[in-house]
Design an enzyme around this catalytic site. Structure first.
Site, PDB file in Angstrom:
ATOM      1  CE  LYS A  14      33.051  48.470  43.442  1.00 20.23           C
ATOM      2  NZ  LYS A  14      33.802  48.921  42.159  1.00 20.23           N
ATOM      3  NE  ARG A  89      32.111  43.226  39.838  1.00 18.70           N
ATOM      4  CZ  ARG A  89      32.418  42.738  41.171  1.00 18.70           C
ATOM      5  NH1 ARG A  89      32.226  42.835  42.519  1.00 18.70           N
ATOM      6  NH2 ARG A  89      33.469  43.532  40.754  1.00 18.70           N
ATOM      7  NE  ARG A 128      43.081  45.800  44.599  1.00 16.74           N
ATOM      8  CZ  ARG A 128      41.693  45.971  44.284  1.00 16.74           C
ATOM      9  NH1 ARG A 128      40.900  46.720  44.911  1.00 16.74           N
ATOM     10  NH2 ARG A 128      41.097  45.456  43.798  1.00 16.74           N
ATOM     11  NE  ARG A 134      41.012  41.181  44.494  1.00 17.22           N
ATOM     12  CZ  ARG A 134      40.151  42.079  44.316  1.00 17.22           C
ATOM     13  NH1 ARG A 134      39.570  42.166  45.144  1.00 17.22           N
ATOM     14  NH2 ARG A 134      39.573  42.008  42.738  1.00 17.22           N
ATOM     15  NE  ARG A 146      39.706  42.393  38.570  1.00 16.05           N
ATOM     16  CZ  ARG A 146      40.347  42.616  39.765  1.00 16.05           C
ATOM     17  NH1 ARG A 146      41.596  42.586  39.593  1.00 16.05           N
ATOM     18  NH2 ARG A 146      39.936  44.025  40.750  1.00 16.05           N
TER      19      ARG A 146
HETATM   20  P1  AMP Z   1      35.685  42.622  43.689  1.00 10.32           P
HETATM   21  O1  AMP Z   1      36.264  42.026  45.203  1.00 10.32           O
HETATM   22  O2  AMP Z   1      34.547  42.939  43.550  1.00 10.32           O
HETATM   23  O3  AMP Z   1      37.173  43.231  42.673  1.00 10.32           O
HETATM   24  O4  AMP Z   1      35.612  41.309  42.591  1.00 10.32           O
HETATM   25  C1  AMP Z   1      36.188  40.417  42.153  1.00 10.32           C
HETATM   26  C2  AMP Z   1      36.014  39.559  40.771  1.00 10.32           C
HETATM   27  O5  AMP Z   1      34.985  38.497  41.859  1.00 10.32           O
HETATM   28  C3  AMP Z   1      35.242  40.133  39.960  1.00 10.32           C
HETATM   29  O6  AMP Z   1      36.760  40.341  38.868  1.00 10.32           O
HETATM   30  C4  AMP Z   1      34.312  39.190  39.604  1.00 10.32           C
HETATM   31  O7  AMP Z   1      34.901  38.278  39.170  1.00 10.32           O
HETATM   32  C5  AMP Z   1      33.710  38.066  40.868  1.00 10.32           C
HETATM   33  N1  AMP Z   1      32.022  39.003  41.597  1.00 10.32           N
HETATM   34  C6  AMP Z   1      32.785  39.809  42.832  1.00 10.32           C
HETATM   35  N2  AMP Z   1      31.238  40.257  42.376  1.00 10.32           N
HETATM   36  C7  AMP Z   1      30.795  39.489  41.722  1.00 10.32           C
HETATM   37  C8  AMP Z   1      29.138  39.988  41.139  1.00 10.32           C
HETATM   38  N3  AMP Z   1      28.002  40.969  41.918  1.00 10.32           N
HETATM   39  N4  AMP Z   1      29.122  39.348  39.980  1.00 10.32           N
HETATM   40  C9  AMP Z   1      29.762  38.701  39.687  1.00 10.32           C
HETATM   41  N5  AMP Z   1      30.876  38.846  40.147  1.00 10.32           N
HETATM   42  C10 AMP Z   1      31.163  39.423  40.957  1.00 10.32           C
END
Ligand code: AMP
Length: 192
Positions: A14, A89, A128, A134, A146
């Site tokens: 993404k 989400r 990654r 991360r 996740r």
């Molecule tokens: P990402 O970078 O999009 O993979 O997000 C990393 C982490 O941030 C996720 O595993 C969630 O813990 C949190 N997170 C990011 N976006 C959201 C969202 N829209 N709703 C809830 N948690 C989020």
């Protein structure tokens, strides 16, 4: 306004595809994961709270994320359009987003879903994790959590947006440029 959601499980590409889409269509990027990590780095109360969820591979509560997106959109009121990456989400987040966009007299134009099988996703995330720093990319249990969150809470959004006639699925395995070409073909059908 062109408002896109780039949709798919963790590791689907993404972020990579968002960067290319932004360049071509001059959109403002809203990546809630990036915003949350920035809050954590800045040591804010919100960032510290969110970190507890992120490090367990759980979703951060809807109210926190929705408030953050609302602030971000308000501070970019002149934008020609947005690409939402990692948001919404959950169904309540999607409903809140629809309501917010309505306030701005606009709506989601299309939801682009990247399709990638789980084995490939785990491989990509572990890789990654070696370079991204991360914590949530480095531990297999967290990664699996996740995916569980994605299956239970995020996947229902496919139905939500299909009912609105906005969901388009795109093969997420292959060359980055080839995937981008296929995404652009979808975007060009909805662009006014
Ligand atoms: P990402 O970078 O999009 O993979 O997000 C990393 C982490 O941030 C996720 O595993 C969630 O813990 C949190 N997170 C990011 N976006 C959201 C969202 N829209 N709703 C809830 N948690 C989020």
């Amino acid at each position: 306004m062109l408002n896109l959601i780039i949709f798919g499980p963790p590791g689907a590409g993404k972020g990579t595809q968002s960067e290319k889409i932004i360049d071509r269509y001059q959109l403002v990027h809203i990546a809630t994961g990036d915003l949350l990590r920035a809050e954590r780095k800045a040591g804010t109360v919100l960032g510290n709270e969110a970190n507890e969820y992120i490090s367990r591979g759980e979703l951060v509560p809807d109210s926190v994320v929705v408030g953050m997106v609302r602030n971000f959109m308000s501070s970019h009121a002149g934008a020609g359009g947005f690409i939402f990456d990692g948001f919404p989400r959950t169904i309540p987040q999607a409903e809140a987003l629809d309501a917010m966009l309505l306030e701005f007299n606009t709506a989601i134009s299309a939801v682009l879903g990247l399709e990638v099988v789980e084995d490939e996703l785990v491989k990509r995330l572990m890789l990654r994790g070696q370079t991204s720093g991360r914590v949530d990319d480095q531990d297999e249990d967290t990664i699996r959590n996740r995916f569980r969150e994605y299956q239970n809470k995020t996947l229902p959004l496919q139905g939500y947006y299909s009912e609105q006639g906005k969901y388009q699925s795109v093969q997420g395995i292959g060359e980055i440029d080839e995937i981008f070409t296929n995404l652009c073909a979808c975007i060009d059908t909805v662009k006014s």
